[in-house]
Scaffold this motif. Sequence first.
Motif, PDB file in Angstrom:
ATOM      1  N   LEU A   1       0.822  -1.201   0.000  1.00 57.21           N
ATOM      2  CA  LEU A   1       0.000   0.000   0.000  1.00 57.21           C
ATOM      3  C   LEU A   1       0.857   1.253   0.000  1.00 57.21           C
ATOM      4  O   LEU A   1       2.065   1.210   0.252  1.00 57.21           O
ATOM      5  CB  LEU A   1      -0.917   0.007   1.225  1.00 57.21           C
ATOM      6  N   ARG A   2       0.218   2.376  -0.246  1.00 60.87           N
ATOM      7  CA  ARG A   2       0.901   3.660  -0.098  1.00 60.87           C
ATOM      8  C   ARG A   2       1.112   3.968   1.385  1.00 60.87           C
ATOM      9  O   ARG A   2       0.473   3.386   2.247  1.00 60.87           O
ATOM     10  CB  ARG A   2       0.075   4.763  -0.754  1.00 60.87           C
ATOM     11  N   THR A   3       2.001   4.908   1.650  1.00 59.11           N
ATOM     12  CA  THR A   3       2.286   5.284   3.035  1.00 59.11           C
ATOM     13  C   THR A   3       1.072   5.952   3.671  1.00 59.11           C
ATOM     14  O   THR A   3       0.419   6.812   3.058  1.00 59.11           O
ATOM     15  CB  THR A   3       3.487   6.233   3.083  1.00 59.11           C
ATOM     16  N   VAL A   4       0.772   5.570   4.895  1.00 60.79           N
ATOM     17  CA  VAL A   4      -0.369   6.127   5.626  1.00 60.79           C
ATOM     18  C   VAL A   4      -0.046   7.564   6.039  1.00 60.79           C
ATOM     19  O   VAL A   4       0.996   7.836   6.641  1.00 60.79           O
ATOM     20  CB  VAL A   4      -0.689   5.272   6.870  1.00 60.79           C
ATOM     21  N   ARG A   5      -0.919   8.480   5.694  1.00 60.52           N
ATOM     22  CA  ARG A   5      -0.727   9.898   6.002  1.00 60.52           C
ATOM     23  C   ARG A   5      -1.488  10.268   7.269  1.00 60.52           C
ATOM     24  O   ARG A   5      -2.495   9.658   7.619  1.00 60.52           O
ATOM     25  CB  ARG A   5      -1.226  10.759   4.841  1.00 60.52           C
ATOM     26  N   ALA A   6      -1.000  11.289   7.959  1.00 60.96           N
ATOM     27  CA  ALA A   6      -1.659  11.727   9.180  1.00 60.96           C
ATOM     28  C   ALA A   6      -2.942  12.499   8.893  1.00 60.96           C
ATOM     29  O   ALA A   6      -3.850  12.545   9.735  1.00 60.96           O
ATOM     30  CB  ALA A   6      -0.700  12.608   9.999  1.00 60.96           C
ATOM     31  N   TRP A   7      -3.027  13.084   7.714  1.00 60.36           N
ATOM     32  CA  TRP A   7      -4.178  13.919   7.379  1.00 60.36           C
ATOM     33  C   TRP A   7      -4.281  14.027   5.877  1.00 60.36           C
ATOM     34  O   TRP A   7      -3.285  13.900   5.157  1.00 60.36           O
ATOM     35  CB  TRP A   7      -4.014  15.311   8.003  1.00 60.36           C
ATOM     36  N   SER A   8      -5.488  14.261   5.376  1.00 58.63           N
ATOM     37  CA  SER A   8      -5.692  14.382   3.942  1.00 58.63           C
ATOM     38  C   SER A   8      -6.953  15.204   3.688  1.00 58.63           C
ATOM     39  O   SER A   8      -7.804  15.368   4.574  1.00 58.63           O
ATOM     40  CB  SER A   8      -5.820  12.995   3.299  1.00 58.63           C
ATOM     41  N   GLU A   9      -7.066  15.716   2.482  1.00 60.31           N
ATOM     42  CA  GLU A   9      -8.274  16.431   2.085  1.00 60.31           C
ATOM     43  C   GLU A   9      -9.460  15.465   2.056  1.00 60.31           C
ATOM     44  O   GLU A   9      -9.307  14.282   1.729  1.00 60.31           O
ATOM     45  CB  GLU A   9      -8.091  17.056   0.699  1.00 60.31           C
ATOM     46  N   PRO A  10     -10.663  15.948   2.392  1.00 60.23           N
ATOM     47  CA  PRO A  10     -11.839  15.056   2.417  1.00 60.23           C
ATOM     48  C   PRO A  10     -12.113  14.371   1.088  1.00 60.23           C
ATOM     49  O   PRO A  10     -12.634  13.258   1.050  1.00 60.23           O
ATOM     50  CB  PRO A  10     -12.982  16.008   2.802  1.00 60.23           C
ATOM     51  N   TRP A  11     -11.772  15.032  -0.020  1.00 59.23           N
ATOM     52  CA  TRP A  11     -12.065  14.451  -1.332  1.00 59.23           C
ATOM     53  C   TRP A  11     -10.995  13.469  -1.790  1.00 59.23           C
ATOM     54  O   TRP A  11     -11.192  12.767  -2.771  1.00 59.23           O
ATOM     55  CB  TRP A  11     -12.199  15.561  -2.373  1.00 59.23           C
ATOM     56  N   ALA A  12      -9.867  13.422  -1.101  1.00 59.89           N
ATOM     57  CA  ALA A  12      -8.764  12.572  -1.541  1.00 59.89           C
ATOM     58  C   ALA A  12      -8.986  11.124  -1.100  1.00 59.89           C
ATOM     59  O   ALA A  12      -9.786  10.837  -0.217  1.00 59.89           O
ATOM     60  CB  ALA A  12      -7.438  13.096  -0.994  1.00 59.89           C
ATOM     61  N   ASP A  13      -8.229  10.242  -1.737  1.00 58.63           N
ATOM     62  CA  ASP A  13      -8.337   8.815  -1.440  1.00 58.63           C
ATOM     63  C   ASP A  13      -7.068   8.308  -0.757  1.00 58.63           C
ATOM     64  O   ASP A  13      -6.712   7.147  -0.875  1.00 58.63           O
ATOM     65  CB  ASP A  13      -8.579   8.041  -2.741  1.00 58.63           C
ATOM     66  N   ASP A  14      -6.387   9.191  -0.033  1.00 54.00           N
ATOM     67  CA  ASP A  14      -5.118   8.828   0.608  1.00 54.00           C
ATOM     68  C   ASP A  14      -5.353   7.884   1.781  1.00 54.00           C
ATOM     69  O   ASP A  14      -6.355   7.991   2.494  1.00 54.00           O
ATOM     70  CB  ASP A  14      -4.394  10.078   1.114  1.00 54.00           C
ATOM     71  N   PRO A  15      -4.418   6.958   2.018  1.00 48.37           N
ATOM     72  CA  PRO A  15      -4.526   6.092   3.208  1.00 48.37           C
ATOM     73  C   PRO A  15      -4.380   6.929   4.473  1.00 48.37           C
ATOM     74  O   PRO A  15      -3.504   7.798   4.564  1.00 48.37           O
ATOM     75  CB  PRO A  15      -3.346   5.123   3.048  1.00 48.37           C
ATOM     76  N   LEU A  16      -5.233   6.684   5.446  1.00 47.29           N
ATOM     77  CA  LEU A  16      -5.235   7.428   6.703  1.00 47.29           C
ATOM     78  C   LEU A  16      -5.157   6.460   7.875  1.00 47.29           C
ATOM     79  O   LEU A  16      -5.488   5.279   7.739  1.00 47.29           O
ATOM     80  CB  LEU A  16      -6.510   8.285   6.805  1.00 47.29           C
ATOM     81  N   PRO A  17      -4.720   6.908   9.045  1.00 45.86           N
ATOM     82  CA  PRO A  17      -4.622   6.004  10.199  1.00 45.86           C
ATOM     83  C   PRO A  17      -5.969   5.367  10.534  1.00 45.86           C
ATOM     84  O   PRO A  17      -7.004   6.024  10.503  1.00 45.86           O
ATOM     85  CB  PRO A  17      -4.148   6.929  11.334  1.00 45.86           C
ATOM     86  N   GLY A  18      -5.946   4.097  10.844  1.00 47.42           N
ATOM     87  CA  GLY A  18      -7.175   3.407  11.210  1.00 47.42           C
ATOM     88  C   GLY A  18      -7.132   1.946  10.825  1.00 47.42           C
ATOM     89  O   GLY A  18      -6.069   1.348  10.653  1.00 47.42           O
TER      90      GLY A  18
END
Length: 283
Positions: A146-163
Motif C-alpha cells: 500500500l501507499r504510506t499512511v498519512r496523518a491527514w488528507s483532504e476530504p475528497w482525496a483517497d489517501d490512506p489514513l490512520p485506522g
Amino acid sequence: MRTTRRNTVMRACAVALLAGVTLFTSAGGAVADDPSASASPAEDGKAGPTEAGTTFRTATAIQQDMTATADASTGDYLYWVFPADTGQRPTVRAKVTLPGSAARHGASTWQVDVYDGLRRRQACMYGHQTRKAAADAESVELSCVLRTVRAWSEPWADDPLPGSYYVRLTVVGAAEEDLGLPVHAETEVTSVDSGGAHDVGGELAEPLVPGASSVEQAADTGDGTDKPRVSLGSEPEDGWASGWWTDRWLWTVGGGVLAALAAVFGYGLTRGGGRPSRVPPGV
C-alpha cells in the motif's frame, strides 16, 4: 602558530561535516522505498487467528507481523482487519493452498483487495494482487504494497489514513465445478516506517476505526443464550501515534548543527586569511 591553529580548526570542521553527511546518507537509505515484496507470509510471524470473517462486519481482527490462517471453500470471501498508523507503509501477503490437481477441473484466479476504515478500496503500489494458478499448481501467493499512511488528507482525496484496514481474499475466476472445494489460506501484514518525507501539517481527530470489525467473543444476553459480540475496531498493540514526533526533528537538529559547523569553518577561513601573519623580530 596561527597557521597551525587554523589548520586544526579546518580539519575538525571537515571531519564533523563528513560525519554529518554520513549520518544523513545512512538515515536516507534506511527509509528508502524498496520495491521488492515477497508474496509468501513470513515463516517467523506470530501465530494469529485460525478463522476469517465472511463480511466487513465480521472481519477477524489481526495485528501486524501476525500470521492468520483459515480453512474455507473455493468461492468464499475471507476478511481480516488490521490497524495501520501514520508513517507506515503496509504490505499484505496471502497464500492459498489449493486442493489436489485430481479434484480440480482447470486453472483458477485469486485476488487480494485492501480497504480502509471507510471501505474505500486502496490501490496497490506494486505486488501481485491478482494471480492465476495453473490446474496442477499446489498453491498461489499474492501480495499488495500500500501507499504510506498519512496523518491527514483532504476530504475528497483517497489517501490512506490512520485506522483499520480490511483484507479481502477470494477467487475471481474458476471452473464452476471447482467452487466449494476446500482451500487453506494464510495472510500476514508487515510494514516499514517511511519516515518524515511523507509527513503533513495536520492530523485526524480520531483514527478511521469503524464500530464493528471482528467477532471474537460471545456476550451473555441475560436470557441464557450467548450472542456474538462485535468488538470495536482493532488498534496497534502500543496504541496510536501521538503525532508530535517524526524524524523531521532529527533532520532539523542535524541541519542546525551542520550550519553551525559551516559558520565556524567559514569564520576560521576569514580570520586566518584576513590578517597578515606576524614577522618574527630580526628577520
